[in-house]
Design a protein around this motif. Structure first.
Motif, PDB file in Angstrom:
ATOM      1  N   UNK A  19      -1.402  -4.279   8.145  1.00 37.09           N
ATOM      2  CA  UNK A  19      -0.990  -5.547   7.531  1.00 37.09           C
ATOM      3  C   UNK A  19      -1.027  -5.467   6.003  1.00 37.09           C
ATOM      4  N   UNK A  66       2.062  -3.761   5.003  1.00 33.35           N
ATOM      5  CA  UNK A  66       3.221  -4.659   5.060  1.00 33.35           C
ATOM      6  C   UNK A  66       3.226  -5.622   3.874  1.00 33.35           C
ATOM      7  N   UNK A  67       2.024  -6.109   3.507  1.00 29.91           N
ATOM      8  CA  UNK A  67       1.956  -7.014   2.348  1.00 29.91           C
ATOM      9  C   UNK A  67       2.406  -6.269   1.084  1.00 29.91           C
ATOM     10  N   UNK A  75       6.145  -5.791   1.119  1.00 32.88           N
ATOM     11  CA  UNK A  75       6.844  -7.053   0.801  1.00 32.88           C
ATOM     12  C   UNK A  75       6.765  -7.344  -0.695  1.00 32.88           C
ATOM     13  N   UNK A 124       8.321 -13.257   4.752  1.00 34.25           N
ATOM     14  CA  UNK A 124       7.584 -12.145   5.383  1.00 34.25           C
ATOM     15  C   UNK A 124       6.232 -11.956   4.699  1.00 34.25           C
ATOM     16  N   UNK A 125       6.218 -12.042   3.361  1.00 25.41           N
ATOM     17  CA  UNK A 125       4.958 -11.868   2.615  1.00 25.41           C
ATOM     18  C   UNK A 125       3.945 -12.944   3.027  1.00 25.41           C
ATOM     19  N   UNK A 131       2.717 -12.161   6.701  1.00 28.39           N
ATOM     20  CA  UNK A 131       1.772 -11.030   6.753  1.00 28.39           C
ATOM     21  C   UNK A 131       0.425 -11.424   6.146  1.00 28.39           C
ATOM     22  N   UNK A 132       0.471 -12.180   5.036  1.00 25.40           N
ATOM     23  CA  UNK A 132      -0.766 -12.577   4.357  1.00 25.40           C
ATOM     24  C   UNK A 132      -1.589 -13.508   5.243  1.00 25.40           C
ATOM     25  N   UNK A 148      -1.364 -13.778   8.443  1.00 28.32           N
ATOM     26  CA  UNK A 148      -1.801 -13.011   9.622  1.00 28.32           C
ATOM     27  C   UNK A 148      -3.064 -12.214   9.290  1.00 28.32           C
ATOM     28  N   UNK A 149      -3.105 -11.660   8.079  1.00 34.28           N
ATOM     29  CA  UNK A 149      -4.286 -10.864   7.684  1.00 34.28           C
ATOM     30  C   UNK A 149      -5.529 -11.749   7.575  1.00 34.28           C
TER      31      UNK A 149
END
Lengths: 504, 159
Positions: A162, A165-166, A169, B52-53, B56-57, B59-60
């Motif tokens: 993750x 992915x961050x 992005x 998306x950023x 993902x953030x 989700x983390x």
């Protein structure tokens, strides 16, 4: 036709660049703390005034020299010069301690040459084949390919998917600053004309890869490394005899290195660890590994140098860098106006083939140069104090970044991104996904927007992203790569539930 | 839940990572907000990436709250003062490039970096050696870029 490329690589100027590149790479790679990525990053601006093929030859030579140079300090002072040489310490330093340091360096040189040649030959033979397949790719496929590159580097390279992915992005978002390539919108400039040109890729690369290293370089005193072994000579005949006896191990490790380098994110350090593990697993003398077994050095050094040629395959054919130094070289090609892709092997074949032959010669140069520098100059190289090393590297980052567009604003962006990168690194956000996002942003955006436009024209946007077997294949790989950490965890649970819970 | 367990869980949460994830989700929100001024064609990609950023953030952060994993080990060794000084020296160096000119700013920056990076006792011999090496490195790179590669390095404005 290919003879003309071979002769072009053999011009005195190109041979001189290969010679200088290998020498500079060995010296920087031999310095603990300075990686091959950094060696390429700080020297990339020197190549901007050159023809693309010559610039590529020099960068390839720096890269191959730096990967090899890491072995010196791994063997002689038990400190890997580059992350790729971590596994070389396992048997290299025990050999040096028992008085076989010179033999270990010669073994590392021979296996690096074998690995480097294997990777370069794979590049010469596989890249054109892959280019033929890549000719079938349209905008949608290139979009998915960019997503695949970002997914692989996030999922495979650092272990924190993750966060990867961050980072990716964030890099993609940074790539949108300035005038849009599609449509011409002015984005995220906040009225400043300085941001109209966007974030310059090489500035960002130099900042993200070099500044964090510099910040940590001055934080501790010089380690006062001492070469533990009185180097006697080259022991070339003895080393060749050992290498010939382990030829299968060397070739297998070179193949492992080449294949792993094709995957973005899995660079020299992973390749050398995997090949070391494989060499130990298949050896009849497993108990000798870690105690000064020559096969260990032959495996790791062959594998990490094979990643140089292997990593260039996706870089040149698909525009997706296999390893971090490839990302910088890709950025350098973009600055020179050379678009990577299958055309590089058809319309611009002179660039790609001249470079590949140049890389082969640079790898051959490793043999004499590596042996001589290792024997006579290594003690002086590791004696360079940080008080000189740090300002030299800083000077190279400043002048190199400025020279890209003759712009001090780029230098400031480089420094700011470097400091931000250092803070992010401390929290486990690695620079590679950010860098790859920045590089692949324009490719991904172009493919994405074109696909959306085509979809809108046909009345259905989503199906356009899943047309044809190539798209489906890439999407399937993306799904597997995304789920890879979970699959690995499940497999580990099945093998040994106790071990996993301890490690968690 | 016992205190030790709570402490154990807290120590396994990646607090810095979660803080950055929160900052990234805010950044993503700003990025989305500023797409209002863009054309549909220019906005579609940044909107997708900003979304998306944020995903993902968040989700983390959720992953860390629900099921804390292993924390990224952070090395705190070394001098923080020297780290800070290095950043300060480089910042002054870069900001003074246009005013002092490339050579003067470079020489001052180089000297500043030597002072930050040096841990050994100063002696006349060390000063002379460092001065000579610095002159050779600055002169060498200046010649390479300004003379060989024809890069127009910034001249001093204060003269």
């Amino acid at each position: 036709m290919s003879w003309s490329f071979l002769l072009a690589a053999l011009t005195p100027f190109n041979l001189m660049l290969a010679f200088i590149g290998v020498g500079a790479g060995i010296i920087i790679g031999g310095l603990p703390g300075l990686s091959a990525t950094m060696a390429v990053a700080v020297l990339v601006p020197v190549t901007f005034g050159m023809e693309p093929a010559s610039g590529l030859i020099m960068l390839g030579a720096i890269y191959t020299g730096a990967i090899y140079g890491g072995a010196y300090s791994a063997i002689l002072v038990n400190t890997p010069g580059t992350p790729s040489a971590i596994a070389t310490t396992f048997d290299g330093y025990p050999m040096a301690k028992r008085g076989d340091g010179d033999l270990a360096v010669t073994l590392a040189t021979l296996s690096s040459v074998v690995g480097g040649l294997t990777g370069a030959i794979a590049l010469l033979t596989l890249a054109p084949l892959l280019a033929t397949i890549a000719l079938q790719f349209g905008s949608v496929e290139y979009f998915w390919l960019a997503v695949l590159g970002l997914t692989l580097i996030s999922a495979l390279s650092e272990g924190a998917t993750l966060k990867g992915f961050m980072g990716a992005s964030l890099g993609l978002l940074l790539s949108t600053v300035g005038v849009a390539g599609v449509g011409g919108d002015v984005r995220y400039t906040f009225g400043s004309s300085l941001l109209l040109g966007g974030v310059e890729i090489i500035s960002a690369l130099i900042g993200l890869y070099c500044i964090p290293v510099l910040i940590d370089l001055v934080a501790t005193p010089d380690p006062h490394l001492r070469v533990s072994d009185k180097a006697g000579g080259f022991r070339l005949r003895e080393a060749m005899s050992l290498a010939l006896r382990s030829k299968f191990n060397m070739v297998r490790s070179a193949v492992i290195g080449t294949v792993l380098a094709i995957l973005p994110g899995a660079g020299g350090s992973i390749a050398s660890l995997v090949s070391y593990s494989e060499a130990r697993r298949s050896s009849r003398h497993r108990e000798r590994f870690g105690k000064g077994e020559p096969d260990g050095i032959l495996a790791t050094e062959s594998a990490n140098n094979a990643t140089v040629g292997g990593g260039f395959i996706p870089t040149l054919v698909l525009g997706i860098p296999g390893t971090p130094p490839d990302a910088i070289i890709l950025g350098a090609l973009l600055v020179q106006g050379v678009r990577t892709g299958p055309e590089l092997f058809t319309e611009n074949a002179a660039i790609s083939y001249t470079f590949i032959y140049g890389l082969l010669f640079a790898t051959l140069l490793l043999l004499p140069m590596g042996l001589i520098i290792g024997r006579y100059a290594f003690k002086s190289i590791i004696a360079i104090p940080k008080a000189i090393l740090a300002p030299t590297v800083a000077f190279m980052t400043v002048i190199g970044t400025y020279a890209i567009r003759n712009n001090t604003w780029d230098v400031l962006i480089m420094l700011v991104l470097g400091v931000v990168g250092w803070f992010l690194n401390r929290a486990g956000f690695k620079p590679s996904p950010i860098v790859l996002g920045l590089i692949l942003g324009p490719i991904a955006e172009q493919g994405f927007v074109q696909a959306v436009l085509m979809g809108q024209a046909q009345g259905a946007v989503l199906p356009i992203f899943f047309r044809g077997p190539i798209s489906w294949t890439i999407v399937a790989i993306i799904v597997v790569a995304t789920l890879y950490p979970l699959i690995r965890l499940a497999l580990s649970h099945r093998r040994d539930p106790g071990e996993v819970s301890e490690n968690e | 839940m016992s205190e030790s367990t709570m402490h154990g869980e807290a120590s396994r949460r990646d607090i810095p990572g979660m803080a950055y994830a929160l900052a990234f989700s805010v950044l993503g929100g700003f990025a989305l907000y500023f797409t209002d001024d863009m054309s549909t064609l220019g906005a579609v990609f940044p909107q997708t990436i900003a979304s998306a950023l944020i995903i993902f953030s968040l989700a983390y952060i959720t992953q860390n709250l629900v099921s804390p994993g292993s924390v990224h080990p952070v090395s705190g060794e070394g001098s923080w003062a020297r780290r800070g000084l290095l950043i300060a020296v480089m910042l002054v160096w870069v900001l003074s490039l246009n005013w002092l000119g490339f050579i003067a700013a470079g020489v001052l920056g180089f000297i500043g970096m030597i002072l930050v990076g040096n841990y050994d006792a100063w002696s006349l011999r060390r000063v002379l050696v460092y001065a000579l090496v610095s002159a050779l490195i600055i002169g060498g790179f200046y010649t390479l870029f300004a003379v060989v590669l024809n890069v127009p390095l910034p001249p001093p404005r204060w003269l």
